[in-house]
Write an enzyme that holds these catalytic residues in place. Sequence first.
Site, PDB file in Angstrom:
ATOM      1  CG  ASP A 431     -22.908 -21.581 113.891  1.00  0.00           C
ATOM      2  OD1 ASP A 431     -22.283 -22.643 113.993  1.00  0.00           O
ATOM      3  OD2 ASP A 431     -24.005 -21.485 113.307  1.00  0.00           O
ATOM      4  CD  GLU A 489     -18.885 -23.671 111.955  1.00  0.00           C
ATOM      5  OE1 GLU A 489     -18.922 -24.912 112.090  1.00  0.00           O
ATOM      6  OE2 GLU A 489     -19.865 -22.944 112.148  1.00  0.00           O
TER       7      GLU A 489
END
Length: 804
Positions: A431, A489
């Site tokens: 993330d 990401e």
Amino acid sequence: MELHFVSYPGAYRNNTACLGLPPFGSHLVPSPKACLQQQEVMRRCKRRVSVCRSSYVDVSVSENEVKAADDTLFGAPSHGSPLPFGATMVGDGVNFSIHSSSATSVTLCLFTSSDLQQVGPSNVVQAITDNGQVTREIPLDPRLNRTGDVWHICLPNISEELLYGYRMDGPFFPESGQRFNPACILVDPYAKAVISREVYGVPASNGNCWPQMGGMVPFNAEPFDWEGDISPRLSQKDLIVYEMHVRGFTRHESSNVNYPGTYHGLVEKLDHLKELGINAIELMPCNEYNELESYAYNAVMGGYKMNFWGYSTLNFFSPMIRYSKSGNSRCGLDAINEFKTLVREAHKRGIEVLMDVVFNHTGEGNEMGPTLSFRGVDNAVFYMLAPKGEFYNYSGCGNTFNCNHPIVRRFIVECLRYWVIEMHIDGFRFDLATILTRSSSLWDKANVFGHTEGLEGDLLTTGSPLAEPPLIDMISNDPVLCDVKLIAEPWDCGGLSQVGKFPHWGLWSEWNGKFRDTVRQFIKGTDGVVGDFANCLCGSPQIYQDGGRKPWHSVNFTTAHDGFSLADLVSYNKKHNTANGEGNRDGEDHNNSWNCGEEGELVSLHVHDLRQRQMRNLLLALFVSQGIPMMTMGDEYAHTKGGNNNTYCHDNYINYFRWDKKETDINGFYRFSRLLLNFRRECDSLGMEDFLTSDRLSWHGECPNMPDWSETSRFVAFTLIDSRYKELYVAFNASHLAKIVSLPLRQGHKWQPLIDTSKCSPYDFLAMDILDKDVAVAQYAHFLKSNIYPMSDYSSIVLHLVPQ
């Protein structure tokens, strides 16, 4: 021996957590007769607490009572070893080791499970925390139990099913980044299971949302039966990823599983994923977090807000205990085994398990947040700090993990190894991964290499992007981690975007946000993106090819957990987040969505049919593109969230998978999804190892070999050589006008329809389950005999060759 209790009445708390101040309750500290080290802890604790607390109350007990309590828990302590970090079984005992560069004293705290759950005052010989009582405290002697910056001790013959934490003392100078507080009992960052509340979404018995947490002390137990488990070890180019939420997948009553919302519940539904065609599940955060961290009444929904998504990690080694059916059983060991069972059973079905990990920040928040673990252990090491001790906030969540600090990057690498080796995880999605590429606090080569010769001018501002980040280098070249899936990401909340530029060492794939935006724009009929759309269909070579990367470095998606669902993407022009109780101010305003003419779910038949076509178009674009396709949980049956594009706080039907909707399949969308995913797996041309070339790929327009790349073009078609289907013809008409398309001539063969998104189910996908399939195919014969095909507005098709 004489012991004293101290009482700290009345103080401000945020959700009853320790905010850099001592918590409520009584705390055990020894008198000067106990030991000089404990006396120093008491002196410092009194000095600090006296600023914000009032009275001290002494209660004395005999030395024999304390000695008896020791005998029941462990034998005579020894020095222990500085490595490995964490709590580790050694022979008949357990070695405890923790790193802190600035702590001046460390105390090991042990809990029994019953003592951890104790609420209120007690007259026995334990220290009382805000929720839970310490069974035994063991001060570590800095002369005997410290090596460098590592504190360690070994306890032989230790009782089973104990929990542990640490008190740490040291400087309390927030402006210098130091936030030690001996009144807080801290969770070891290396703890393998963390125990506190047992039931998801339910505060402790006294209403506390932040009761004392304890790490699992390892003990002799039967080894988990992996039953010869071996990872499917799928090629990255062959992955079909399904982003999912463990609790949300089976929590709805229509799931009819034995243990809804748990790892076991997911296991019961793995066959659904196998049937759908999924071969890799990406689990939204399953590390220990507190779903009650923002616990507040939501008057709009008539319930309480939760941190449902889980992007607020408290411990990275521990699986989320409240996702297990066994809860705190055996201090979390049974929950660990439930997670292992999930991985084992997924592997049996050829499904790999990827974890969404959140190493960019933790759940301790900004300088006003609770002191639970990292902040109290070594705040200046674990967090990226500004010159006056403030927290940099590249994560948008209050703090930023100091990922490229030597101690922190070691922690991250050892954590990832643990999940691969011990838990058999197949890969990770990171993330806000660009934070992993930012320079740590005080970044300079002198800090890294220990000298300053020839290093003038090498200082970087904290948080600057690094061309070769040490953490990414370590992960990429680690002998264990270099062989698992690594997905970034490639952006963060500090404005850094590295789509196509993330440091990759040839291993890292990326969430391709450019794919998402372009496909959404083209399918809804936006001018000027036809070339970009064609590029997306090819695996985004304009983004990845020059860097020496491959199509599978692009993880393609049109929806994800945050943002509109697939059904909402074609049903709403604007976000409808009122249910969040924030006045519709939260969530993304730029969604590239189109409601097809009417807002909301109650619409005319014409708009309903158009939406069905558009969903099929979006899904088809995803699964005929080169790269790794990723589907979001619920999109296979067109799950709606009512136009809410930020459902982070809902533990309810908004986020739950609706098995009743999937089984009913009124519009046949689940059937279409299942057939499309399995069609992709059949085609060797739709998951290429390298970028396509002209010997396999040809572009067309409304006439063969005449593509239209103009600004106003809304039509894209291509043919692709495939070993199973000989050749595929794929076309997208994003115009509001129907078209008659001329097809390429192939001697000795004719084109046969397979997919037409303008048709109603089951004729949208002409599979073998259609009883009158031959009749349906024959209805196209008069068009195909003339080598043409009629395409409706906003539709797409797939044809394949068969012998004449």
